[in-house]
Structures are given as structure tokens and as C-alpha cells.
Write an enzyme that holds these catalytic residues in place. Structure first.
Site, PDB file in Angstrom:
ATOM      1  N   MET B  36      34.201  27.825  31.109  1.00  0.00           N
ATOM      2  CA  MET B  36      33.187  26.575  30.825  1.00  0.00           C
ATOM      3  C   MET B  36      31.250  26.306  30.386  1.00  0.00           C
ATOM      4  O   MET B  36      30.583  25.624  30.512  1.00  0.00           O
ATOM      5  CB  MET B  36      33.161  25.612  31.900  1.00  0.00           C
ATOM      6  CG  MET B  36      34.405  25.643  32.686  1.00  0.00           C
ATOM      7  SD  MET B  36      35.008  24.314  33.712  1.00  0.00           S
ATOM      8  CE  MET B  36      33.502  24.027  34.822  1.00  0.00           C
ATOM      9  N   HIS B  40      26.546  32.947  32.516  1.00  0.00           N
ATOM     10  CA  HIS B  40      25.968  34.358  32.983  1.00  0.00           C
ATOM     11  C   HIS B  40      25.938  35.591  33.003  1.00  0.00           C
ATOM     12  O   HIS B  40      26.628  35.917  32.291  1.00  0.00           O
ATOM     13  CB  HIS B  40      25.502  33.283  34.573  1.00  0.00           C
ATOM     14  CG  HIS B  40      26.309  33.117  35.085  1.00  0.00           C
ATOM     15  ND1 HIS B  40      28.015  33.875  35.476  1.00  0.00           N
ATOM     16  CD2 HIS B  40      27.300  32.345  35.403  1.00  0.00           C
ATOM     17  CE1 HIS B  40      28.733  33.274  36.584  1.00  0.00           C
ATOM     18  NE2 HIS B  40      28.775  31.978  36.342  1.00  0.00           N
ATOM     19  N   GLY B  42      28.073  36.775  35.078  1.00  0.00           N
ATOM     20  CA  GLY B  42      28.819  37.074  35.401  1.00  0.00           C
ATOM     21  C   GLY B  42      29.930  36.672  34.619  1.00  0.00           C
ATOM     22  O   GLY B  42      31.408  37.545  34.212  1.00  0.00           O
ATOM     23  N   HIS B  43      30.045  35.532  33.224  1.00  0.00           N
ATOM     24  CA  HIS B  43      30.751  35.458  31.904  1.00  0.00           C
ATOM     25  C   HIS B  43      30.266  37.293  31.317  1.00  0.00           C
ATOM     26  O   HIS B  43      31.332  37.624  30.798  1.00  0.00           O
ATOM     27  CB  HIS B  43      29.802  34.512  31.285  1.00  0.00           C
ATOM     28  CG  HIS B  43      30.993  32.958  32.043  1.00  0.00           C
ATOM     29  ND1 HIS B  43      29.225  32.451  32.759  1.00  0.00           N
ATOM     30  CD2 HIS B  43      31.809  32.428  32.584  1.00  0.00           C
ATOM     31  CE1 HIS B  43      29.665  31.198  32.997  1.00  0.00           C
ATOM     32  NE2 HIS B  43      30.891  31.029  33.281  1.00  0.00           N
ATOM     33  N   ASP B 156      36.693  33.139  41.458  1.00  0.00           N
ATOM     34  CA  ASP B 156      37.233  32.115  41.360  1.00  0.00           C
ATOM     35  C   ASP B 156      38.989  31.916  41.620  1.00  0.00           C
ATOM     36  O   ASP B 156      39.607  32.097  41.004  1.00  0.00           O
ATOM     37  CB  ASP B 156      37.151  30.553  40.203  1.00  0.00           C
ATOM     38  CG  ASP B 156      35.851  30.339  40.033  1.00  0.00           C
ATOM     39  OD1 ASP B 156      35.652  29.377  40.540  1.00  0.00           O
ATOM     40  OD2 ASP B 156      35.596  30.227  39.109  1.00  0.00           O
ATOM     41  N   VAL B 182      30.065  39.027  40.533  1.00  0.00           N
ATOM     42  CA  VAL B 182      28.637  39.443  40.020  1.00  0.00           C
ATOM     43  C   VAL B 182      27.853  39.248  40.881  1.00  0.00           C
ATOM     44  O   VAL B 182      28.112  37.485  40.968  1.00  0.00           O
ATOM     45  CB  VAL B 182      29.096  39.459  38.571  1.00  0.00           C
ATOM     46  CG1 VAL B 182      27.254  39.930  38.068  1.00  0.00           C
ATOM     47  CG2 VAL B 182      29.111  40.241  37.835  1.00  0.00           C
ATOM     48  N   ARG B 193      26.656  26.742  38.894  1.00  0.00           N
ATOM     49  CA  ARG B 193      26.362  25.759  39.437  1.00  0.00           C
ATOM     50  C   ARG B 193      24.686  25.817  40.282  1.00  0.00           C
ATOM     51  O   ARG B 193      24.284  25.204  41.339  1.00  0.00           O
ATOM     52  CB  ARG B 193      27.567  25.176  40.326  1.00  0.00           C
ATOM     53  CG  ARG B 193      28.670  24.170  39.431  1.00  0.00           C
ATOM     54  CD  ARG B 193      29.166  23.542  40.410  1.00  0.00           C
ATOM     55  NE  ARG B 193      30.025  22.210  39.664  1.00  0.00           N
ATOM     56  CZ  ARG B 193      31.663  22.617  39.527  1.00  0.00           C
ATOM     57  NH1 ARG B 193      31.826  24.315  40.015  1.00  0.00           N
ATOM     58  NH2 ARG B 193      32.407  22.372  39.109  1.00  0.00           N
TER      59      ARG B 193
END
Lengths: 304, 304
Positions: B36, B40, B42-43, B156, B182, B193
Site C-alpha cells: 500500500m 519502509h 520491511g517492504h 500481517d 523487520v 502507520r
């Protein structure tokens, strides 16, 4: 013709044929005809249509348990594997995919594909959960076979509307082709379920196609005809059969399947309408329909 | 790196790259990282993982309206296109697909993909309809990009369980890879968020990772620990933050997401368990989790 029973095998076969037939030109086109078997000339017409545009024609034969209600005819649904394979061979099908229920549902599916609104009426109202079962199994078959085009009979008109909506909404890269209803010479729409009919029931069932023909003729002759008029005429005509029990006899817009008010003039509909019937003869529920564009029907000329 | 905004364009780009990179060998592998945006590290870790096994890495950036509830943060969800594109470029992404809401939903979708049972608990219970929105949009993205593998973050975790179930049930020919959470050096799980948090809230939010670490340690030290013990310990530990408001603090089997009775001994679970947290700090709801296999944890040796 290859007859394959496992998901892995059909994937492998289609992939191999796709590679072979893509050589020296563009990509080979894969066409899928999903069926529940007990094939008749209606199914054959889908295969013939597929062969016109698909380089590889795959048919699936699978009586899908999750689209049958608890009191429906899943167990007694007619099956004849040898005759089905002979018909598919004759029509030049490349691959017949005949999975078992265990292949398709190794565990009860937690996932369902549901199409709202379009499934609230007609067969969706009479057969709760039916179309969820259809859209779910068709999605599975699409993901297994990965066709470029898929062919469905217009007799199951609501199914066609639901599948087309699903393909649009979920961005499936598949061309859904609806093929015309095939009828016996006396008008009875071909259906695997016709085998259930007694001679008497089969005779009485002709009221379906007769009613549809009558309605189309009346819309031509009487431009002011309303949806309410048509509903009355259908009930009255089907009522001439002593054994017919009407499940529904409706006129709606197509493919939106939106209700038309009784007072709505049919000729005023800009797009297509469907006159749709579901009627029981004895224990057998038959469906039939006519789809047409009222605004483009010929006008009856009144001679002075 | 190609940045494409329409569905037709991304199909065309992926097809072209697939042809180019398939030459002289086997089929090129397409990997998809659905996001989305507001990317960061993590992505970035998902993209790096994708590059290990995919010949073509596609990321999608789409804030999907139908997975947000009416009172959730769809409108204010953070967006930063330029920064996202710079990060994707740096990670060697091949195609960035950034559709508009109008591209993805030219009309309100009538079709939904729903996964039962797995979506009744945790975030599914707190966010009704959320996972229907997720599985529907992921199906759309899968049908548009046609990846061979897809990468999701384990933060998630319920989403991962739902997508894996959907892929199995619908016979999607896609390998779903879950990648580890991460964290910042102080333990905070990365999330788009996190940008909502004040300095004070961010400090308090460390209670999430601290609680999870504590639980894993306790399960090692106390072999007789029950699910009820863990629920109590989580509530008590998170309660040390004066501003934390618990949405849920649960232990369940993973990936089945079946409830564990309070008296169930955690070490007796044969497969994996998830300790899952959703906690509000101010207006911001954060989630975090730990997934582990209790039966294979090291035993603490009691010295005589």
C-alpha cells in the site's frame, strides 16, 4: 485426445500443448469448456465454437458438489464417462480434464467467490448458495487450466451473467463467450436433466419453448406490452400444462438482471431483456430463456 | 525501472519482460510484492527476497479502499510517491504498478473473495470486511500481474494465513512466501502507520515487541505454561504502558488460527503457534506478532 484426471497433469498437458502450438507464430490460444458431463449437442456446440478461435480446446467434466443444495440432485446427476469421451473425441477436443471430488476439494473449501446482486434473483433465489458454488469452481478451473477464452451455454443465462461479472470484477484475463441455446426439433432446450423426464413430462415441457416464442411474437405485434403483461401471459400459457409447477417466470434486464416494474413497457428498454423460466415437471426442474433486444425488434406494420 | 499506472500497461510490460528474460532458458519467474506504499525497510526486505528467486520483480502500490472500514484511516493513510519510487529503484525493482482507484474499481465490485473461519478472529473480528477486501484485491492483482510467486510480510500474519488458504482453495498457481518481520533496533516492528505516532506513543509502543520477547523466553523456561498463562502475562505486561489500549492479545495455532483453551499447555502444540497483538496507542492501532514452534524450542536444563 488426452484424458487427464489430476490437476498437476492437466497443467502439464496444457503447458506442453501451448508450447508446441505457439512455435513459429503468436501465442497459442487455450479455450476451456467447463461442463458437468453427460454431454449433449448443446455441449458439442460449445466445443465447435471453441475450435473456431482456440488452438487448444480443453473441456472439463466435473459434477461440482458445492453448487448443489442439500435436497438437490447431486447424487443422481446423470453420468456417462464413456459416451462423454466419445463425444469429445468426435468434436476434436485436445484435453479432457476429469478430476475427482477429492482432487478439487481435498478439504472443504474455506474460500468462496461470491457475486452479489446478480445472484439474488431467478435461480439464485430458488437455489441459495448455488452461484457461489459455480463462481468458486469456475475460478478454480480457470486457475488450473489458465484459458484465454471460456465457453458457456446461454441456457444457463444467469450463470453467464454471473461469470461475466466475476471476470470483469476480478480482472481475469479471459474472454467469456456465451453460445446460443441448442434445441430439439420440437423446441425443447437440450439439458442433461432431460433424461429424468417421462414421456408425458417431456411432452408437457414443450410449453417452455412455446411460451418464449409466443412472448417474442407478442412483443413484435404489440409495442405497448408491459412487463406485467408478459408475466401474466407466461403464467397463463404455462398454466395450460396440467403438471407444470412454476418456480419463476420473469422478465428482467440482461445482463444486469434488474427487476422490471409491472407497468414498464418492454419496448422502452434500451438494452437486452431476458424472459426466464424455471418450471418443474414431476420431480424435474427445467430452465429455459429467451434474450433479445426489444428496441431493435421489427415493428409490425399496420396496413391501412 | 518502469512505472506504469494502467492495468493494460502493466500486463503489457510484464509480458514483454517475461518474453525477453525467458529467452535461451526456462520460463522467467515473475515475483509480485503487493504493497500500500509509504514503503519502509520491511517492504525493501520483501523486494530483496523477491530478487533472490524472481527474474522479474513487480511491486504494486495501491491503497485499497475496500479493505478499510468506514471509520478507519483510508483517507489519511500516508502516501509518498516520490520516496516510494526512489526506494523501489534502489532495490532493483523492474516494474512498479500504481493504479488509481478508478482503474481498480471502475464500478463498485459485485464480486468478493471470502475466506471463512480464518477471518473470524484477531483483526478479522476487529475489522469486519477487512479480509474480504484484502483477498479480493490480492486476487485482482494476481490476475493482472500473473506472478509465479508473491511476497508478504509476516507482520500481517493473519493476512498471510488468509492468502495462503485462498491460494490453496482456489488452485492459484502461485507460491506465497512469508518474509520475517523487520524491526527498528529498539524492537518496534516497521509499519507505515508508525508515522502517526507521537514521540511518547512510539516509546510506549515498544511494549509490544518486549511482550513478545518475554513470552518466547517464558515458554522456554516454563514447559508447563498454558495459553491462559500467556494471555494473563501479555495483558499484565502491556498494562505496564499507561496509554496502551488492547484490542487483542492472543495465542492461537498457526496458520489454522484455531483458538487454544486457557488450560492448553503451549508446549503440547505439535505445529506452530502465533502470539498476536493489536494495541492502540493514542489514535494509532499497531499490530505485532511472534510465530514459533513450541515443541522445538530449546529446553532449559535444570542443574542439580
Amino acid at each position: 485426445m488426452k484424458v487427464v484426471r489430476s490437476i498437476a497433469e492437466v497443467r502439464q498437458q496444457v503447458k506442453q500443448l501451448r508450447q508446441q502450438r505457439s512455435q513459429g507464430g503468436g501465442d497459442a490460444v487455450v479455450g476451456l469448456v467447463p461442463t458437468m458431463g453427460f454431454l449433449h449437442d448443446g455441449h458439442a456446440s460449445l466445443m465447435r465454437r471453441a475450435k473456431q478461435t482456440s488452438d487448444i480446446v480443453v473441456i472439463s467434466i466435473f459434477v461440482n458438489p458445492i453448487q448443489f443444495g442439500p435436497n438437490e440432485d447431486f447424487e443422481r446427476y446423470p453420468r456417462d464417462e464413456q459416451r462423454d469421451l466419445a463425444l469429445a473425441e468426435r468434436e476434436g477436443v485436445d484435453v479432457v480434464f476429469m478430476p475427482t471430488v477429492e482432487d478439487m476439494y481435498p478439504a472443504p473449501t474455506k474460500t468462496h467467490v461470491t457475486v452479489a446482486e446478480l445472484t439474488d434473483t431467478l435461480c439464485g433465489a430458488s437455489r441459495p448458495g448455488h452461484f457461489d458454488g459455480v463462481s468458486t469452481v469456475v475460478t478454480k478451473l480457470f486457475n488450473i487450466v489458465k484459458p484465454d477464452e471460456a465457453f458457456f451455454g446461454a441456457k444457463d443465462a444467469q450463470q453467464v451473467a454471473v461469470i461475466k461479472q466475476m471476470v470483469i470484477d476480478l480482472n481475469m484475463d479471459i474472454n467469456v463467450v456465451a453460445c446460443p441455446i441448442v434445441r430439439e426439433v420440437d423446441g425443447l432446450a437440450l439439458s442433461s436433466r432431460n433424461v429424468y423426464l417421462s414421456a408425458e413430462e417431456r411432452e408437457q415441457a414443450l410449453v417452455l419453448s412455446r411460451s418464449l416464442e409466443m412472448i417474442k411474437q407478442r412483443v413484435i405485434e404489440q409495442p405497448e406490452l408491459t412487463a406485467g403483461d408478459i408475466r401474466s401471459m407466461l403464467r397463463s400459457e404455462i398454466g395450460t400444462s396440467s403438471i407444470a409447477i412454476i418456480d419463476y417466470a420473469e422478465i428482467m434486464t440482461f445482463p444486469q438482471l434488474e427487476a422490471m416494474e409491472d407497468r414498464a413497457v418492454v419496448r422502452d428498454v434500451a438494452g437486452e431483456v431476458i424472459v426466464a423460466l424455471a418450471v418443474k415437471f414431476g420431480k424435474t426442474r427445467l430452465i429455459d430463456n429467451a434474450i433479445f433486444s426489444p428496441s431493435t425488434l421489427p415493428q409490425t406494420v399496420v396496413h391501412a
